[in-house]
Design a protein around this motif. Structure first.
Motif, PDB file in Angstrom:
ATOM      1  N   ALA A  80       0.832  -1.207   0.000  1.00 58.67           N
ATOM      2  CA  ALA A  80       0.000   0.000   0.000  1.00 58.67           C
ATOM      3  C   ALA A  80       0.869   1.260   0.000  1.00 58.67           C
ATOM      4  CB  ALA A  80      -0.934  -0.007   1.205  1.00 58.67           C
ATOM      5  N   GLY A  81       1.962   1.214   0.771  1.00 56.46           N
ATOM      6  CA  GLY A  81       2.880   2.353   0.784  1.00 56.46           C
ATOM      7  C   GLY A  81       3.544   2.569  -0.562  1.00 56.46           C
ATOM      8  N   LYS A  82       3.929   1.466  -1.231  1.00 57.81           N
ATOM      9  CA  LYS A  82       4.568   1.561  -2.546  1.00 57.81           C
ATOM     10  C   LYS A  82       3.610   2.139  -3.586  1.00 57.81           C
ATOM     11  CE  LYS A  82       8.562  -0.439  -1.563  1.00 57.81           C
ATOM     12  NZ  LYS A  82       9.862   0.272  -1.685  1.00 57.81           N
ATOM     13  N   LEU A  83       2.334   1.745  -3.494  1.00 57.66           N
ATOM     14  CA  LEU A  83       1.346   2.144  -4.505  1.00 57.66           C
ATOM     15  C   LEU A  83       0.551   3.377  -4.104  1.00 57.66           C
ATOM     16  CD1 LEU A  83      -0.136  -1.361  -5.452  1.00 57.66           C
ATOM     17  CD2 LEU A  83       1.762  -0.141  -6.500  1.00 57.66           C
ATOM     18  N   GLU A  84       0.823   3.904  -2.902  1.00 62.69           N
ATOM     19  CA  GLU A  84       0.031   5.017  -2.353  1.00 62.69           C
ATOM     20  C   GLU A  84      -1.448   4.611  -2.292  1.00 62.69           C
ATOM     21  OE1 GLU A  84       0.800   8.817  -4.170  1.00 62.69           O
ATOM     22  OE2 GLU A  84       2.868   8.283  -4.640  1.00 62.69           O
ATOM     23  N   ALA A  85      -1.676   3.335  -1.932  1.00 64.12           N
ATOM     24  CA  ALA A  85      -3.037   2.819  -1.828  1.00 64.12           C
ATOM     25  C   ALA A  85      -3.631   3.196  -0.476  1.00 64.12           C
ATOM     26  CB  ALA A  85      -3.031   1.303  -1.999  1.00 64.12           C
ATOM     27  N   SER A  86      -4.954   3.187  -0.399  1.00 63.76           N
ATOM     28  CA  SER A  86      -5.635   3.638   0.811  1.00 63.76           C
ATOM     29  C   SER A  86      -6.214   2.495   1.630  1.00 63.76           C
ATOM     30  CB  SER A  86      -6.764   4.607   0.433  1.00 63.76           C
ATOM     31  OG  SER A  86      -7.568   4.052  -0.589  1.00 63.76           O
ATOM     32  N   GLN A  87      -6.349   1.310   1.018  1.00 65.21           N
ATOM     33  CA  GLN A  87      -6.943   0.199   1.756  1.00 65.21           C
ATOM     34  C   GLN A  87      -6.571  -1.115   1.090  1.00 65.21           C
ATOM     35  OE1 GLN A  87     -11.395  -0.866   1.974  1.00 65.21           O
ATOM     36  NE2 GLN A  87     -11.116   0.455   3.762  1.00 65.21           N
ATOM     37  N   GLY A  88      -6.475  -2.184   1.885  1.00 61.30           N
ATOM     38  CA  GLY A  88      -6.162  -3.487   1.313  1.00 61.30           C
ATOM     39  C   GLY A  88      -6.707  -4.600   2.175  1.00 61.30           C
ATOM     40  N   ALA A  89      -6.938  -5.746   1.544  1.00 64.60           N
ATOM     41  CA  ALA A  89      -7.439  -6.911   2.273  1.00 64.60           C
ATOM     42  C   ALA A  89      -6.982  -8.175   1.567  1.00 64.60           C
ATOM     43  CB  ALA A  89      -8.961  -6.883   2.368  1.00 64.60           C
ATOM     44  N   ILE A  90      -6.601  -9.177   2.368  1.00 61.02           N
ATOM     45  CA  ILE A  90      -6.232 -10.488   1.836  1.00 61.02           C
ATOM     46  C   ILE A  90      -7.245 -11.509   2.340  1.00 61.02           C
ATOM     47  CG2 ILE A  90      -4.539 -12.354   1.891  1.00 61.02           C
ATOM     48  CD1 ILE A  90      -2.356 -10.267   2.035  1.00 61.02           C
ATOM     49  N   PHE A  91      -7.830 -12.243   1.431  1.00 57.56           N
ATOM     50  CA  PHE A  91      -8.777 -13.298   1.765  1.00 57.56           C
ATOM     51  C   PHE A  91      -8.115 -14.649   1.520  1.00 57.56           C
ATOM     52  CE2 PHE A  91     -11.230  -9.584   0.662  1.00 57.56           C
ATOM     53  CZ  PHE A  91     -12.279  -9.563   1.571  1.00 57.56           C
ATOM     54  N   LYS A  92      -8.354 -15.564   2.441  1.00 52.18           N
ATOM     55  CA  LYS A  92      -7.784 -16.905   2.330  1.00 52.18           C
ATOM     56  C   LYS A  92      -8.846 -17.869   1.811  1.00 52.18           C
ATOM     57  CE  LYS A  92      -5.086 -20.260   5.008  1.00 52.18           C
ATOM     58  NZ  LYS A  92      -4.456 -20.538   6.311  1.00 52.18           N
ATOM     59  N   ALA A  93      -8.457 -18.685   0.849  1.00 53.27           N
ATOM     60  CA  ALA A  93      -9.397 -19.641   0.269  1.00 53.27           C
ATOM     61  C   ALA A  93      -9.535 -20.860   1.168  1.00 53.27           C
ATOM     62  CB  ALA A  93      -8.925 -20.059  -1.122  1.00 53.27           C
ATOM     63  N   GLY A  94     -10.734 -21.401   1.208  1.00 52.86           N
ATOM     64  CA  GLY A  94     -10.969 -22.584   2.020  1.00 52.86           C
ATOM     65  C   GLY A  94     -12.310 -23.212   1.725  1.00 52.86           C
TER      66      GLY A  94
END
Length: 275
Positions: A141-155
Motif C-alpha cells: 500500500a505504501g509503494k502504490l500510495e493505496a488507501s486500503q487493502g485486504a487479503i482473503f484466504k481460500a478454504g
C-alpha cells in the motif's frame, strides 16, 4: 538539394518535350520555307520530295514518342521511389515505436523487481504468517500510495468454496465480525471463481468506504487479484486507491502476493473453483 535537382530535371524534361514538338512542326513546314525563301525549287517540286520527307517525319514521330515514354517512366519511377521511401520511413517509425514500447515495458519490470526486493526484505524479518500478510499489505500500500487493502484466504465451508478475510490494511471491521464470500459472490468471490485479475476504475456505490479523521471517502480505483500456489487458488487480495493503477501496479501486486502464497496454503485446503 535533392528537391532542387528534381525540379530542375522536370523543367528540362518539359523544355525537351516542347523543343521536340517545335522541331516536328518546323520539319513539317521546312519544304515550303525552302521553296519560298531560297527559290531553289518551286512548290511543285515538293511533291517529288514527299517520300523522303515522310521518312523524316516518321523518324521524328518515333523519336518524339520514345521521348514522351521515357519522361513518363522517369516521373513514375520517381513517384514509386518516393512511395517506397514513405513506406520505409513509416516502418522505421513503427519499429522505433515498438522498440520504445519494449524498453518502457522492460523499464517497468525493472522497477517492479527493485520494489519487490524491498518488500521481500521487509517480510524476511517477520515469522508469524498473519502478521507477515498484514506487513505485506502495509508495504505494498505504501509503494502504490493505496488507501486500503485486504487479503482473503481460500478454504471450504461444508461443500462450498469460500474466501475469508485473513489480513487487512486500513480496513474497519470489529474483531468479533468475520467477512467471507462464496466463489462467485461479489467482486472478490468472482475473482476467486475465475482466477483472473480485475482492475476497476468505477467502483460500485457502497462497495468500499475509507474512514479517516477527516471523514469518509470513496476510492476511485480497485485491483482484485487471485493468489496462487502451484496453479491452485489459495487466496484473493484487494487493493483500493484514490490514484489510478496500471500494468506496473498490477505486476507488483501479483509478484508481491506470491511471497505469501506458501503461507496461505499452509493449514488450509486448496480449492478447485470448478467444484
Amino acid at each position: 538539394m535533392k528537391a532542387v535537382y528534381k525540379n530542375l530535371a522536370l523543367i528540362l524534361s518539359l523544355v525537351f518535350t516542347l523543343s521536340i514538338i517545335g522541331l516536328a512542326y518546323y520539319l513539317y513546314i521546312f519544304p515550303e520555307r525552302i521553296a519560298n525563301q531560297t527559290h531553289v525549287f518551286s512548290l511543285m517540286d515538293i511533291e517529288a520530295l514527299r517520300p523522303v520527307l515522310l521518312e523524316l517525319y516518321t523518324f521524328c514521330g518515333v523519336s518524339l514518342i520514345i521521348g514522351f515514354l521515357a519522361i513518363i517512366m522517369l516521373i513514375f519511377s520517381k513517384n514509386s521511389e518516393n512511395d517506397s521511401n514513405v513506406v520505409y520511413i513509416e516502418k522505421f517509425k513503427d519499429s522505433k515505436k515498438d522498440k520504445s514500447q519494449d524498453f518502457n515495458n522492460e523499464s517497468k519490470k525493472a522497477e517492479v523487481s527493485v520494489e519487490l526486493t524491498e518488500v521481500a526484505q521487509a517480510l524476511s524479518k517477520q515469522k508469524d504468517n498473519k502478521k507477515k500478510a498484514e506487513l505485506l499489505l502495509s508495504t505494498v500500500a505504501g509503494k502504490l500510495e493505496a488507501s486500503q487493502g485486504a487479503i482473503f484466504k481460500a478454504g471450504k465451508e461444508g461443500d462450498k468454496n469460500i474466501i475469508s478475510l485473513y489480513a487487512s490494511y486500513a480496513f474497519v471491521l470489529p474483531e468479533s465480525q468475520t467477512v467471507s464470500y462464496e466463489f462467485g459472490e461479489g467482486l472478490a468471490g468472482q475473482v476467486a471463481k475465475e482466477q483472473k485479475l480485475i482492475n476497476i476504475s468505477d467502483i460500485p456505490e457502497g462497495y468500499i468506504t475509507i474512514l479517516s479523521g477527516l471523514g469518509e471517502a470513496k476510492p476511485s480505483y480497485l485491483i482484485i487479484c487471485p493468489i496462487k500456489k502451484d496453479d491452485q487458488l489459495v487466496g484473493v487480495v484487494e487493493i483500493a486507491s484514490f490514484k489510478k493503477m496500471g500494468k506496473k501496479e498490477e505486476q507488483l501486486i501479483e509478484d508481491a502476493m506470491s511471497l505469501i502464497a506458501e503461507s496461505l496454503s499452509e493449514k488450509g485446503q486448496k480449492v478447485n473453483p470448478e467444484k
